[in-house]
Design a protein around this motif. Sequence first.
Motif, PDB file in Angstrom:
ATOM      1  N   ILE A 149       0.837  -1.198   0.000  1.00 19.27           N
ATOM      2  CA  ILE A 149       0.000   0.000   0.000  1.00 19.27           C
ATOM      3  C   ILE A 149       0.869   1.244   0.000  1.00 19.27           C
ATOM      4  CG2 ILE A 149      -1.687   1.316   1.355  1.00 19.27           C
ATOM      5  CD1 ILE A 149      -2.890  -1.290   2.246  1.00 19.27           C
ATOM      6  N   GLY A 150       1.933   1.222   0.797  1.00 21.39           N
ATOM      7  CA  GLY A 150       2.836   2.361   0.845  1.00 21.39           C
ATOM      8  C   GLY A 150       3.524   2.642  -0.472  1.00 21.39           C
ATOM      9  N   GLN A 151       3.657   1.619  -1.327  1.00 24.36           N
ATOM     10  CA  GLN A 151       4.285   1.807  -2.631  1.00 24.36           C
ATOM     11  C   GLN A 151       3.369   2.550  -3.607  1.00 24.36           C
ATOM     12  OE1 GLN A 151       5.391  -2.115  -3.941  1.00 24.36           O
ATOM     13  NE2 GLN A 151       6.721  -2.487  -2.192  1.00 24.36           N
ATOM     14  N   LEU A 152       2.054   2.523  -3.353  1.00 27.66           N
ATOM     15  CA  LEU A 152       1.092   3.120  -4.269  1.00 27.66           C
ATOM     16  C   LEU A 152       0.614   4.493  -3.828  1.00 27.66           C
ATOM     17  CD1 LEU A 152      -1.037  -0.060  -5.059  1.00 27.66           C
ATOM     18  CD2 LEU A 152       0.601   1.056  -6.563  1.00 27.66           C
ATOM     19  N   THR A 153       0.713   4.791  -2.554  1.00 24.86           N
ATOM     20  CA  THR A 153       0.282   6.099  -2.056  1.00 24.86           C
ATOM     21  C   THR A 153       1.025   6.431  -0.782  1.00 24.86           C
ATOM     22  OG1 THR A 153      -1.610   7.392  -1.274  1.00 24.86           O
ATOM     23  CG2 THR A 153      -1.642   5.055  -0.801  1.00 24.86           C
ATOM     24  N   ASN A 154       1.300   7.711  -0.588  1.00 21.72           N
ATOM     25  CA  ASN A 154       2.006   8.153   0.618  1.00 21.72           C
ATOM     26  C   ASN A 154       1.087   8.940   1.545  1.00 21.72           C
ATOM     27  OD1 ASN A 154       1.663  10.436  -0.895  1.00 21.72           O
ATOM     28  ND2 ASN A 154       3.834  10.977  -1.027  1.00 21.72           N
ATOM     29  N   ALA A 173       1.893   4.938 -19.302  1.00 28.19           N
ATOM     30  CA  ALA A 173       1.837   5.447 -17.929  1.00 28.19           C
ATOM     31  C   ALA A 173       1.882   4.332 -16.907  1.00 28.19           C
ATOM     32  CB  ALA A 173       0.573   6.281 -17.737  1.00 28.19           C
ATOM     33  N   THR A 174       1.438   3.118 -17.274  1.00 29.99           N
ATOM     34  CA  THR A 174       1.352   2.026 -16.309  1.00 29.99           C
ATOM     35  C   THR A 174       2.403   0.950 -16.535  1.00 29.99           C
ATOM     36  OG1 THR A 174      -0.241   0.841 -17.706  1.00 29.99           O
ATOM     37  CG2 THR A 174      -1.130   2.380 -16.085  1.00 29.99           C
ATOM     38  N   SER A 175       3.359   1.185 -17.430  1.00 28.99           N
ATOM     39  CA  SER A 175       4.331   0.148 -17.778  1.00 28.99           C
ATOM     40  C   SER A 175       5.234  -0.246 -16.616  1.00 28.99           C
ATOM     41  CB  SER A 175       5.189   0.620 -18.961  1.00 28.99           C
ATOM     42  OG  SER A 175       5.882   1.809 -18.599  1.00 28.99           O
ATOM     43  N   THR A 176       5.471   0.672 -15.670  1.00 26.57           N
ATOM     44  CA  THR A 176       6.362   0.368 -14.547  1.00 26.57           C
ATOM     45  C   THR A 176       5.612  -0.097 -13.310  1.00 26.57           C
ATOM     46  OG1 THR A 176       6.285   2.674 -13.802  1.00 26.57           O
ATOM     47  CG2 THR A 176       8.031   2.085 -15.342  1.00 26.57           C
ATOM     48  N   LEU A 177       4.280  -0.197 -13.385  1.00 19.59           N
ATOM     49  CA  LEU A 177       3.505  -0.584 -12.218  1.00 19.59           C
ATOM     50  C   LEU A 177       3.522  -2.084 -12.017  1.00 19.59           C
ATOM     51  CD1 LEU A 177       0.358   1.692 -12.593  1.00 19.59           C
ATOM     52  CD2 LEU A 177       2.439   2.107 -11.293  1.00 19.59           C
ATOM     53  N   GLU A 178       3.488  -2.512 -10.771  1.00 20.53           N
ATOM     54  CA  GLU A 178       3.431  -3.924 -10.442  1.00 20.53           C
ATOM     55  C   GLU A 178       2.061  -4.467 -10.792  1.00 20.53           C
ATOM     56  OE1 GLU A 178       3.694  -6.775  -6.455  1.00 20.53           O
ATOM     57  OE2 GLU A 178       4.082  -4.632  -6.355  1.00 20.53           O
ATOM     58  N   PRO A 179       1.960  -5.583 -11.526  1.00 20.88           N
ATOM     59  CA  PRO A 179       0.647  -6.111 -11.903  1.00 20.88           C
ATOM     60  C   PRO A 179      -0.098  -6.641 -10.700  1.00 20.88           C
ATOM     61  CG  PRO A 179       2.375  -7.666 -12.506  1.00 20.88           C
ATOM     62  CD  PRO A 179       3.058  -6.411 -12.042  1.00 20.88           C
TER      63      PRO A 179
END
Length: 224
Positions: free
Chosen positions: A27-32, A113-119
């Motif tokens: 969760i911390g990786q997606l929002t601070n 925009a989402t290429s570096t996001l964890e699936p």
Amino acid sequence: MEMNITGRNVTVSDRFREYADEKTDKIGQLTNKVQRLDVKVTKEPNARQAEAQLTVEISVVGSGPAIRAEAKASDKFAAFDTAFTKLLERLRRARDRRKVHHGRQTPKAVFQATSTLEPASSSIPLHEETLKEQQREAAEDATGSPVEIRRKVFPSETMSVDDAVDRMELVGHPFYLFVDSETGASSVVYRRQQWNYGVITLDDQHSDAETVETRHYRESQSAS
């Protein structure tokens, strides 16, 4: 990040608390903006189906509106995993929307925009899971009508259309009711396809005229 876990009609074991705590780093990786994570485990002893006996609801509480997700299963660990996957998906969509849409009329392609996001780790797409849940609910009681009408009453809240879209995505609903701050009219936003949304506004003047307009997300704010 503070985490509160409560149980209703069920004992929450230390093993479950440790399991949930291990997941919070994602969760911390997606929002601070997270201040607290609330996990509520509820057991329904009289549930018609064993797979709906346990419900896990996860709420992210921070500086903005709350983000929630819930799931049902026969095991609280399985219910937690499904609800947590939904929660991560909503957090990702919120972050994608901030990255993709910066008030420009031609936003960056979503795959860029989402290429570096964890699936997402779920093996079942959310739309398939929702369909299965609806089918299960419709077949719950073969002796009576499967149709239920549930009324919920919420206090009216005035906001912009863009903020209503954000709220809808954060709670995972296909629509969101609000009072449009621009027109003062009761309205509802709803999800169409991908990054396309619709808004329906009630005309208090009972006019027969129908008005249709299209603009981009946050377009009016960037132009100001």
